[in-house]
Design a protein around this motif. Structure first.
Motif, PDB file in Angstrom:
ATOM      1  N   LEU A   1      20.250-119.378  -9.354  1.00 29.92           N
ATOM      2  CA  LEU A   1      20.480-119.607 -10.769  1.00 29.92           C
ATOM      3  C   LEU A   1      19.471-120.609 -11.316  1.00 29.92           C
ATOM      4  CD1 LEU A   1      24.359-120.001 -10.565  1.00 29.92           C
ATOM      5  CD2 LEU A   1      23.113-117.971 -11.322  1.00 29.92           C
ATOM      6  N   ASN A   2      19.232-120.534 -12.611  1.00 33.22           N
ATOM      7  CA  ASN A   2      18.396-121.519 -13.293  1.00 33.22           C
ATOM      8  C   ASN A   2      19.299-122.650 -13.792  1.00 33.22           C
ATOM      9  OD1 ASN A   2      16.176-119.894 -12.852  1.00 33.22           O
ATOM     10  ND2 ASN A   2      16.292-118.918 -14.866  1.00 33.22           N
ATOM     11  N   ILE A   3      19.017-123.854 -13.339  1.00 36.01           N
ATOM     12  CA  ILE A   3      19.903-124.993 -13.607  1.00 36.01           C
ATOM     13  C   ILE A   3      19.129-126.105 -14.302  1.00 36.01           C
ATOM     14  CG2 ILE A   3      21.417-126.735 -12.561  1.00 36.01           C
ATOM     15  CD1 ILE A   3      21.615-124.810 -10.121  1.00 36.01           C
ATOM     16  N   LEU A   4      19.732-126.669 -15.338  1.00 36.72           N
ATOM     17  CA  LEU A   4      19.198-127.842 -16.032  1.00 36.72           C
ATOM     18  C   LEU A   4      20.172-128.989 -15.836  1.00 36.72           C
ATOM     19  CD1 LEU A   4      17.408-129.417 -18.090  1.00 36.72           C
ATOM     20  CD2 LEU A   4      18.796-128.374 -19.902  1.00 36.72           C
ATOM     21  N   THR A   5      19.679-130.137 -15.373  1.00 40.91           N
ATOM     22  CA  THR A   5      20.519-131.327 -15.206  1.00 40.91           C
ATOM     23  C   THR A   5      19.835-132.518 -15.870  1.00 40.91           C
ATOM     24  OG1 THR A   5      21.318-130.498 -13.074  1.00 40.91           O
ATOM     25  CG2 THR A   5      21.730-132.809 -13.571  1.00 40.91           C
ATOM     26  N   ILE A   6      20.596-133.261 -16.671  1.00 42.02           N
ATOM     27  CA  ILE A   6      20.038-134.423 -17.367  1.00 42.02           C
ATOM     28  C   ILE A   6      20.936-135.639 -17.171  1.00 42.02           C
ATOM     29  CG2 ILE A   6      18.853-133.029 -19.106  1.00 42.02           C
ATOM     30  CD1 ILE A   6      21.085-133.609 -21.062  1.00 42.02           C
ATOM     31  N   ASP A   7      20.311-136.799 -17.183  1.00 42.87           N
ATOM     32  CA  ASP A   7      21.063-138.052 -17.148  1.00 42.87           C
ATOM     33  C   ASP A   7      20.249-139.138 -17.839  1.00 42.87           C
ATOM     34  OD1 ASP A   7      23.468-139.637 -15.871  1.00 42.87           O
ATOM     35  OD2 ASP A   7      21.678-140.863 -15.579  1.00 42.87           O
ATOM     36  N   THR A   8      20.879-139.811 -18.794  1.00 45.18           N
ATOM     37  CA  THR A   8      20.213-140.906 -19.512  1.00 45.18           C
ATOM     38  C   THR A   8      21.151-142.104 -19.641  1.00 45.18           C
ATOM     39  OG1 THR A   8      20.877-139.949 -21.660  1.00 45.18           O
ATOM     40  CG2 THR A   8      18.697-139.359 -20.832  1.00 45.18           C
ATOM     41  N   SER A   9      21.921-142.350 -18.588  1.00 48.44           N
ATOM     42  CA  SER A   9      22.915-143.425 -18.640  1.00 48.44           C
ATOM     43  C   SER A   9      22.311-144.812 -18.420  1.00 48.44           C
ATOM     44  CB  SER A   9      24.016-143.176 -17.610  1.00 48.44           C
ATOM     45  OG  SER A   9      23.454-143.067 -16.324  1.00 48.44           O
ATOM     46  N   THR A  10      21.022-144.850 -18.050  1.00 42.50           N
ATOM     47  CA  THR A  10      20.333-146.122 -17.850  1.00 42.50           C
ATOM     48  C   THR A  10      18.977-146.052 -18.549  1.00 42.50           C
ATOM     49  OG1 THR A  10      19.118-145.474 -15.842  1.00 42.50           O
ATOM     50  CG2 THR A  10      21.386-146.231 -15.541  1.00 42.50           C
ATOM     51  N   ASP A  11      18.111-147.017 -18.264  1.00 45.29           N
ATOM     52  CA  ASP A  11      16.741-146.982 -18.783  1.00 45.29           C
ATOM     53  C   ASP A  11      15.950-145.808 -18.211  1.00 45.29           C
ATOM     54  OD1 ASP A  11      17.220-149.253 -20.204  1.00 45.29           O
ATOM     55  OD2 ASP A  11      16.061-150.603 -18.926  1.00 45.29           O
ATOM     56  N   ILE A  12      16.453-145.224 -17.141  1.00 47.96           N
ATOM     57  CA  ILE A  12      15.776-144.101 -16.490  1.00 47.96           C
ATOM     58  C   ILE A  12      16.206-142.790 -17.134  1.00 47.96           C
ATOM     59  CG2 ILE A  12      15.482-142.835 -14.326  1.00 47.96           C
ATOM     60  CD1 ILE A  12      16.084-145.545 -12.908  1.00 47.96           C
ATOM     61  N   GLU A  13      15.238-141.968 -17.461  1.00 42.68           N
ATOM     62  CA  GLU A  13      15.510-140.649 -18.022  1.00 42.68           C
ATOM     63  C   GLU A  13      15.250-139.598 -16.944  1.00 42.68           C
ATOM     64  OE1 GLU A  13      13.283-138.028 -21.366  1.00 42.68           O
ATOM     65  OE2 GLU A  13      14.334-139.816 -22.111  1.00 42.68           O
ATOM     66  N   LEU A  14      16.279-138.843 -16.599  1.00 37.14           N
ATOM     67  CA  LEU A  14      16.152-137.765 -15.627  1.00 37.14           C
ATOM     68  C   LEU A  14      16.373-136.433 -16.325  1.00 37.14           C
ATOM     69  CD1 LEU A  14      16.002-136.551 -12.733  1.00 37.14           C
ATOM     70  CD2 LEU A  14      18.494-136.833 -12.643  1.00 37.14           C
ATOM     71  N   ILE A  15      15.384-135.563 -16.218  1.00 40.16           N
ATOM     72  CA  ILE A  15      15.520-134.184 -16.662  1.00 40.16           C
ATOM     73  C   ILE A  15      15.031-133.325 -15.513  1.00 40.16           C
ATOM     74  CG2 ILE A  15      14.952-132.449 -18.408  1.00 40.16           C
ATOM     75  CD1 ILE A  15      14.115-134.733 -20.256  1.00 40.16           C
ATOM     76  N   ALA A  16      15.903-132.474 -14.988  1.00 42.37           N
ATOM     77  CA  ALA A  16      15.558-131.676 -13.815  1.00 42.37           C
ATOM     78  C   ALA A  16      15.856-130.211 -14.065  1.00 42.37           C
ATOM     79  CB  ALA A  16      16.341-132.166 -12.602  1.00 42.37           C
ATOM     80  N   LEU A  17      14.917-129.375 -13.672  1.00 45.08           N
ATOM     81  CA  LEU A  17      15.062-127.926 -13.771  1.00 45.08           C
ATOM     82  C   LEU A  17      14.949-127.313 -12.378  1.00 45.08           C
ATOM     83  CD1 LEU A  17      12.823-126.847 -16.809  1.00 45.08           C
ATOM     84  CD2 LEU A  17      15.289-126.480 -16.596  1.00 45.08           C
ATOM     85  N   SER A  18      15.882-126.456 -12.052  1.00 48.78           N
ATOM     86  CA  SER A  18      15.764-125.640 -10.855  1.00 48.78           C
ATOM     87  C   SER A  18      15.622-124.198 -11.334  1.00 48.78           C
ATOM     88  CB  SER A  18      17.005-125.787  -9.968  1.00 48.78           C
ATOM     89  OG  SER A  18      16.921-124.930  -8.853  1.00 48.78           O
ATOM     90  N   VAL A  19      14.442-123.639 -11.143  1.00 48.81           N
ATOM     91  CA  VAL A  19      14.140-122.285 -11.622  1.00 48.81           C
ATOM     92  C   VAL A  19      13.753-121.412 -10.431  1.00 48.81           C
ATOM     93  CG1 VAL A  19      12.652-120.877 -13.105  1.00 48.81           C
ATOM     94  CG2 VAL A  19      13.396-123.144 -13.864  1.00 48.81           C
ATOM     95  N   ASP A  20      14.585-120.417 -10.156  1.00 53.55           N
ATOM     96  CA  ASP A  20      14.364-119.557  -8.989  1.00 53.55           C
ATOM     97  C   ASP A  20      14.182-120.385  -7.721  1.00 53.55           C
ATOM     98  OD1 ASP A  20      14.576-117.228 -10.464  1.00 53.55           O
ATOM     99  OD2 ASP A  20      12.442-117.190 -10.940  1.00 53.55           O
TER     100      ASP A  20
END
Length: 244
Positions: A9-28
């Motif tokens: 599956l194509n998955i998008l995960t984000i987290d911005t609960s701190t000063d760190i910005e996480l944006i992650a994509l799992s594509v195929d």
């Protein structure tokens, strides 16, 4: 395309609960991620960074199958940005949305942490931390202390009560800020600790956690309205209002 009709599956995960910005994509099965310090400018940077990742992955937003988002506890503003963005996409695209405690995303990102206890702590100001503790076995996380609003001494004492734990890995800016307290605790109790400075969450671990949480839910669809921020503390405005 409905969930379950293709794999991976194509998955998008984000987290911005701190000063760190996480944006992650799992594509195929291939991981694309942005993870860096943005100094709480997530509302300015998130969409540009997401657009860049989608371009790198050669995928469109409407090809995402599942979204995961960190729900906190952490920065109130940061949590709202991630959760509201994730809810918006999930509603528009009509896809599942998985809310994950931000501390677990970080704990799952620890490498070589098998059979170790992970203390994830974000600086919560006022001499407190937004923290939780997990055991890690491979990619599987097990919550042993629920994330919440603690004094560092308080959560360390909770860890101490567990007779099976003598070794902890400390991550997050809360651990960095209160490292003296952790060090004193270690000397007094004999606990061994390893502090990982400037720790960044991992996109692959975050997307795997999103999929794991989704599969564990045994639901074909997770309503976006069920995913809400987990603040663990009243805001200053709410506290002031309650005193009137």
């Amino acid at each position: 395309m409905k969930i379950g009709e293709k794999y991976p599956l194509n998955i998008l995960t984000i987290d911005t609960s701190t000063d760190i910005e996480l944006i992650a994509l799992s594509v195929d099965g291939k991981i694309f991620q942005y993870c860096d310090y943005t100094k709480m400018s997530h509302s300015i940077t998130m969409f540009d960074n997401l657009s860049s990742l989608l371009s790198q992955a050669e995928v469109k937003i409407n090809e995402i199958d599942i979204i995961g988002t960190g729900i906190g506890p952490g920065s109130f503003t940061g949590i709202r940005i991630a959760v509201s963005t994730a809810r918006m996409f999930a509603q528009i695209l009509k896809i599942p949305l998985v809310g994950i405690k931000s501390q677990e995303i970080y704990a799952a990102s620890v490498q070589e942490g098998d059979n170790k206890t992970i203390l994830t702590a974000f600086d919560a100001k006022k001499s407190r931390v937004f923290a939780g503790a997990y055991t890690l076995n491979g990619s599987a996380t097990n919550e042993i202390i629920e994330p919440g609003d603690y004094y560092m001494e308080e959560i360390l004492e909770s860890i101490k009560k567990r007779k099976d734990i003598r070794d902890i890995i400390c991550i997050g800016d809360g651990c960095e800020r209160y490292i003296d307290i952790i060090d004193n605790f270690s000397k007094k109790t004999g606990f061994f600790y390893t502090n990982i400075d400037n720790f960044l969450p991992n996109g692959k671990a975050a997307c795997e956690l999103t999929l794991k949480k989704y599969n564990e839910s045994h639901k074909k669809y997770i309503d976006f309205e069920d995913t809400i921020p987990f603040y663990a503390r009243k805001s200053d405005a709410e506290l002031s209002k309650s005193k009137i």
